[in-house]
Scaffold this active site. Sequence first.
Site, PDB file in Angstrom:
ATOM      1  N   ASP A 100      51.326  90.229  29.232  1.00  0.00           N
ATOM      2  CA  ASP A 100      51.250  91.626  29.696  1.00  0.00           C
ATOM      3  C   ASP A 100      49.947  91.802  30.464  1.00  0.00           C
ATOM      4  O   ASP A 100      49.155  92.703  30.197  1.00  0.00           O
ATOM      5  CB  ASP A 100      51.307  92.567  28.485  1.00  0.00           C
ATOM      6  CG  ASP A 100      51.529  94.030  28.886  1.00  0.00           C
ATOM      7  OD1 ASP A 100      52.143  94.269  29.939  1.00  0.00           O
ATOM      8  OD2 ASP A 100      51.080  94.919  28.144  1.00  0.00           O
ATOM      9  N   ASN A 133      44.634  95.818  30.717  1.00  0.00           N
ATOM     10  CA  ASN A 133      44.325  94.921  29.600  1.00  0.00           C
ATOM     11  C   ASN A 133      43.133  94.028  29.901  1.00  0.00           C
ATOM     12  O   ASN A 133      42.928  93.006  29.235  1.00  0.00           O
ATOM     13  CB  ASN A 133      45.539  94.060  29.248  1.00  0.00           C
ATOM     14  CG  ASN A 133      46.504  94.774  28.327  1.00  0.00           C
ATOM     15  OD1 ASN A 133      46.121  95.682  27.598  1.00  0.00           O
ATOM     16  ND2 ASN A 133      47.764  94.377  28.362  1.00  0.00           N
ATOM     17  N   ASP A 185      44.188  92.328  24.131  1.00  0.00           N
ATOM     18  CA  ASP A 185      45.553  92.574  23.677  1.00  0.00           C
ATOM     19  C   ASP A 185      46.542  91.460  24.018  1.00  0.00           C
ATOM     20  O   ASP A 185      47.151  91.438  25.085  1.00  0.00           O
ATOM     21  CB  ASP A 185      46.062  93.896  24.244  1.00  0.00           C
ATOM     22  CG  ASP A 185      47.343  94.350  23.553  1.00  0.00           C
ATOM     23  OD1 ASP A 185      47.755  93.692  22.577  1.00  0.00           O
ATOM     24  OD2 ASP A 185      47.920  95.350  23.986  1.00  0.00           O
TER      25      ASP A 185
END
Length: 340
Positions: A212, A217, A229
């Site tokens: 992701d 992030n 994350d």
Amino acid sequence: MTDKDNSADVTPYYQLNPDRVMDAVESLGFYCDGRVMALNSYENRVFQVGIEQAQPLIAKFYRPGRWSDAQILEEHQFALELAASGVNAIPPLLCSTESADKDQSLHYFEGYRFALFSRKGGHAPELDNEEHLYELGRFLGRMHSIGEVKPFIHRPELNVADYARHGQQEVLKSGLLKSYQSRYQALTDELLTECDHRLKQVSAPLIRVQGDCHSGNMLWRDGELMLLDFDDCRMAPAMQDIWMLLSGDRAQQQQWLSEVVEGYEEYREFPRRELALIEPLRTLRMIYYSGWLAQRRKDPAFMTAFSHFGGESWWLEHLNALEQQKILLRQPSIALASYM
């Protein structure tokens, strides 16, 4: 939106109040100062918790039923492995407990599973800044050079059936589409078939990826990147961590890639063959994302943050975006300037 776990399935988030958060953190031997701040996180619940005479900690409480313990521990191990190798990933803290004979990263409290992380400051990287792009390339190349050393055993792989097809089915069974149901199913069936064909055609090696990897992030601080994350880490083509950072028209994307590749190849050969997967991976993500929203739509945090989701205008916009993906999938894949 994945594998079921047999622990804490019935523990609702609404019971996760500040007192319970502090009690969980203090069960690991820390002393909270009473300051608890909820951070933006819709899949899990994440809090900044003040600690007496020390820096605040970040406490992440995992959504019940999403990942198994083994899958969470693989997430933790990957982040710890990267950090130990000098990659600025933010790993979970290892804490001792009375019931464990060694330090642990995954902890349990009143039916909840949680982990603690150091709080880090910074800002999102500037994706139009040549210095940031070069460092981003170095970061991704180094991460992927470690990610390819060994596979995940418990984490899922990115494929059509378990990723996007599952998202499609969540949308179809939600009852939200109404008059657009048949159009959505026909369009997504066509797209998923084409994406599956492209993935098999390219046959890219699957490695451990963050999964992701967007600018939200990442943190830029003191000339270095940090990656946050790893909740969506999985086995996937390396391009899964690259395409999501691309934006703009084709010329802009080619310029962006030329900067990133230079840094990437300090650690690993850039996967040029996987450039053909940018639009298929984008398409899969779009279908997966709509299924994720459909599945989580009754979560109070989602109802506030995504209040626009599910209405006629949202579905029309989504269907139009998927129609645009049909066009993009027919076009030649992007090429690096030196290889054009």
